[in-house]
Design a protein around this motif. Structure first.
Motif, PDB file in Angstrom:
ATOM      1  N   ALA A 148      -6.135 -15.030 -31.401  1.00  0.00           N
ATOM      2  CA  ALA A 148      -5.711 -14.557 -30.090  1.00  0.00           C
ATOM      3  C   ALA A 148      -6.915 -14.217 -29.217  1.00  0.00           C
ATOM      4  N   LEU A 149      -7.946 -13.613 -29.811  1.00  0.00           N
ATOM      5  CA  LEU A 149      -9.156 -13.289 -29.066  1.00  0.00           C
ATOM      6  C   LEU A 149      -9.867 -14.561 -28.622  1.00  0.00           C
ATOM      7  N   ALA A 150      -9.967 -15.541 -29.526  1.00  0.00           N
ATOM      8  CA  ALA A 150     -10.615 -16.807 -29.178  1.00  0.00           C
ATOM      9  C   ALA A 150      -9.875 -17.501 -28.037  1.00  0.00           C
ATOM     10  N   GLU A 151      -8.557 -17.507 -28.107  1.00  0.00           N
ATOM     11  CA  GLU A 151      -7.770 -18.141 -27.046  1.00  0.00           C
ATOM     12  C   GLU A 151      -7.925 -17.390 -25.728  1.00  0.00           C
ATOM     13  N   PHE A 152      -8.044 -16.069 -25.805  1.00  0.00           N
ATOM     14  CA  PHE A 152      -8.247 -15.273 -24.588  1.00  0.00           C
ATOM     15  C   PHE A 152      -9.591 -15.622 -23.949  1.00  0.00           C
ATOM     16  N   ILE A 153     -10.633 -15.742 -24.765  1.00  0.00           N
ATOM     17  CA  ILE A 153     -11.970 -16.082 -24.256  1.00  0.00           C
ATOM     18  C   ILE A 153     -11.955 -17.443 -23.570  1.00  0.00           C
ATOM     19  N   LEU A 154     -11.225 -18.388 -24.156  1.00  0.00           N
ATOM     20  CA  LEU A 154     -11.203 -19.748 -23.634  1.00  0.00           C
ATOM     21  C   LEU A 154     -10.230 -19.920 -22.454  1.00  0.00           C
ATOM     22  N   ARG A 155      -9.557 -18.845 -22.081  1.00  0.00           N
ATOM     23  CA  ARG A 155      -8.590 -18.935 -20.989  1.00  0.00           C
ATOM     24  C   ARG A 155      -9.268 -19.159 -19.643  1.00  0.00           C
ATOM     25  N   GLY A 156     -10.512 -18.703 -19.528  1.00  0.00           N
ATOM     26  CA  GLY A 156     -11.224 -18.894 -18.265  1.00  0.00           C
ATOM     27  C   GLY A 156     -12.551 -18.158 -18.267  1.00  0.00           C
ATOM     28  N   ARG A 157     -13.365 -18.404 -17.230  1.00  0.00           N
ATOM     29  CA  ARG A 157     -14.681 -17.778 -17.155  1.00  0.00           C
ATOM     30  C   ARG A 157     -14.597 -16.263 -17.033  1.00  0.00           C
ATOM     31  N   LEU A 158     -13.623 -15.773 -16.283  1.00  0.00           N
ATOM     32  CA  LEU A 158     -13.484 -14.332 -16.100  1.00  0.00           C
ATOM     33  C   LEU A 158     -13.244 -13.634 -17.432  1.00  0.00           C
ATOM     34  N   GLN A 159     -12.355 -14.191 -18.237  1.00  0.00           N
ATOM     35  CA  GLN A 159     -12.047 -13.591 -19.526  1.00  0.00           C
ATOM     36  C   GLN A 159     -13.263 -13.653 -20.460  1.00  0.00           C
ATOM     37  N   ALA A 160     -13.925 -14.803 -20.485  1.00  0.00           N
ATOM     38  CA  ALA A 160     -15.104 -14.947 -21.347  1.00  0.00           C
ATOM     39  C   ALA A 160     -16.218 -14.005 -20.918  1.00  0.00           C
ATOM     40  N   THR A 161     -16.408 -13.867 -19.598  1.00  0.00           N
ATOM     41  CA  THR A 161     -17.437 -12.959 -19.086  1.00  0.00           C
ATOM     42  C   THR A 161     -17.136 -11.523 -19.474  1.00  0.00           C
ATOM     43  N   ALA A 162     -15.887 -11.117 -19.362  1.00  0.00           N
ATOM     44  CA  ALA A 162     -15.499  -9.745 -19.700  1.00  0.00           C
ATOM     45  C   ALA A 162     -15.789  -9.452 -21.169  1.00  0.00           C
ATOM     46  N   VAL A 163     -15.436 -10.378 -22.051  1.00  0.00           N
ATOM     47  CA  VAL A 163     -15.681 -10.175 -23.485  1.00  0.00           C
ATOM     48  C   VAL A 163     -17.175 -10.152 -23.773  1.00  0.00           C
ATOM     49  N   ALA A 164     -17.931 -11.029 -23.121  1.00  0.00           N
ATOM     50  CA  ALA A 164     -19.379 -11.060 -23.332  1.00  0.00           C
ATOM     51  C   ALA A 164     -20.031  -9.751 -22.896  1.00  0.00           C
ATOM     52  N   LEU A 165     -19.555  -9.177 -21.804  1.00  0.00           N
ATOM     53  CA  LEU A 165     -20.086  -7.897 -21.333  1.00  0.00           C
ATOM     54  C   LEU A 165     -19.717  -6.765 -22.288  1.00  0.00           C
ATOM     55  N   ILE A 166     -18.480  -6.758 -22.751  1.00  0.00           N
ATOM     56  CA  ILE A 166     -18.051  -5.743 -23.721  1.00  0.00           C
ATOM     57  C   ILE A 166     -18.869  -5.858 -25.002  1.00  0.00           C
ATOM     58  N   GLY A 167     -19.318  -7.072 -25.303  1.00  0.00           N
ATOM     59  CA  GLY A 167     -20.094  -7.311 -26.508  1.00  0.00           C
ATOM     60  C   GLY A 167     -21.415  -6.576 -26.558  1.00  0.00           C
ATOM     61  N   ASN A 168     -21.872  -6.036 -25.435  1.00  0.00           N
ATOM     62  CA  ASN A 168     -23.086  -5.229 -25.450  1.00  0.00           C
ATOM     63  C   ASN A 168     -22.883  -3.924 -26.214  1.00  0.00           C
TER      64      ASN A 168
ATOM     65  N   GLY B 107     -18.931 -26.503 -23.357  1.00  0.00           N
ATOM     66  CA  GLY B 107     -20.155 -27.210 -22.999  1.00  0.00           C
ATOM     67  C   GLY B 107     -21.281 -26.284 -22.598  1.00  0.00           C
ATOM     68  N   ARG B 108     -22.449 -26.876 -22.364  1.00  0.00           N
ATOM     69  CA  ARG B 108     -23.664 -26.093 -22.157  1.00  0.00           C
ATOM     70  C   ARG B 108     -23.662 -25.304 -20.857  1.00  0.00           C
ATOM     71  N   ASN B 109     -23.135 -25.860 -19.775  1.00  0.00           N
ATOM     72  CA  ASN B 109     -23.183 -25.162 -18.489  1.00  0.00           C
ATOM     73  C   ASN B 109     -22.353 -23.888 -18.503  1.00  0.00           C
ATOM     74  N   ASN B 110     -21.147 -23.987 -19.017  1.00  0.00           N
ATOM     75  CA  ASN B 110     -20.299 -22.801 -19.119  1.00  0.00           C
ATOM     76  C   ASN B 110     -20.878 -21.802 -20.115  1.00  0.00           C
ATOM     77  N   GLY B 111     -21.426 -22.311 -21.205  1.00  0.00           N
ATOM     78  CA  GLY B 111     -22.051 -21.424 -22.177  1.00  0.00           C
ATOM     79  C   GLY B 111     -23.227 -20.672 -21.593  1.00  0.00           C
TER      80      GLY B 111
END
Length: 282
Positions: A3-23, A41-45
């Motif tokens: 569920a977390l992986a699918e949430f991250i892949l839902r869009g840039r906003l979701q992935a950015t939020a998780v990446a920030l929380i990851g600090n 892909g590399r650009n989004n990553g």
């Protein structure tokens, strides 16, 4: 986790939020960067990487040791991103892990050469902390050198990078290929030249004293992870329960010599093929 992986892949906003929380959550930022890079892909990553390391970059001006700490955090996420790119392009796990160790070593050496003041500040803080801990229990402690701090930074980059890559790959498999990561990880095996290089560097550092202790752990990292993969594969072949893995990880975490023993067994596995020789339990 799916569920977390699918949430991250839902869009840039979701992935950015998780990446920030990851600090504030170990491995979450590198794993998120790895997942997005592998899947999208590399650009989004790269975009998620930049957002994920932003808090660390903002801390650079707050203290003398901040540059060293920020280098470790940012360097670890960069290593995860680079390794994920190579993994996406078909490079094997052994190559990616050896690459992580090699680049972490280079980054630490460059930091020592280009920012010696930051390293010295980190060293002073570390020695001061040890002295305070020793005085609280009425014990003596040895002072460390800049070599130890650089080893700490290198290991602090490589270890979370490797684990973050594995976690991201696992999430990737949950979404696209359930069960695929298990078989992929259990097949991890260094090439003989890689195994010899890793072991030789680790043994050399082991005999250089305490200042090189983390350097030795760094160079053993690919072999240790191969050993973990070997144990997982043997448990699967023998049909043993998951409780054996819990015992294995408990021993690995609580007993320091267990890590070195595991690395030696993995080194031998490179030639003796323990996994191929194992037979299912009757």
């Amino acid at each position: 986790m799916r569920a977390l992986a699918e949430f991250i892949l839902r869009g840039r906003l979701q992935a950015t939020a998780v990446a920030l929380i990851g600090n504030w959550v170990p491995l979450l930022t590198p794993a998120t960067v790895a997942l997005v890079t592998l899947r999208v892909g590399r650009n989004n990553g790269l975009l998620i990487l930049l957002w994920g390391v932003l808090p660390s970059l903002l801390l650079l001006g707050f203290s003398q040791i901040a540059p060293a700490v920020a280098t470790a955090v940012v360097g670890g996420v960069l290593l995860t991103y680079g390794a994920a790119l190579f993994l996406r392009r078909g490079s094997g796990w052994a190559t990616c892990l050896m690459g992580i160790v090699a680049v972490a070593t280079l980054m630490a050496v460059l930091l020592g050469a280009l920012a010696p003041d930051a390293v010295q500040a980190a060293l002073q803080s570390w020695n001061q902390l040890l002295e305070e801990l020793a005085s609280s229990v009425d014990a003596s402690v040895s002072s460390y050198s800049a070599t130890f701090v650089l080893g700490m930074l290198a290991y602090g980059m490589a270890f979370p990078a490797a684990l973050g890559l594995m976690l991201g790959r696992w999430w990737h498999s949950l979404v696209d290929n359930p069960g695929g990561f298990g078989a992929e990880f259990q097949a991890l095996k260094l090439h003989p030249i890689q195994a010899v290089t890793s072991m030789a560097a680790a043994v050399y550092c082991l005999f250089q004293g305490l200042d090189y202790a983390l350097w030795s752990a760094l160079f053993l990292l690919p072999l240790v992870l191969q050993g973990v993969a070997m144990v997982h594969r043997l448990v699967a072949i023998k049909g043993l329960g998951v409780q054996w893995l819990f015992v294995f990880y408990a021993v690995l975490i609580l007993l320091e010599p267990a890590t070195q023993l595991l690395a030696v067994l993995a080194f031998l596995d490179t030639w003796l093929n323990f996994r191929e020789r194992a037979t299912p339990r009757a």
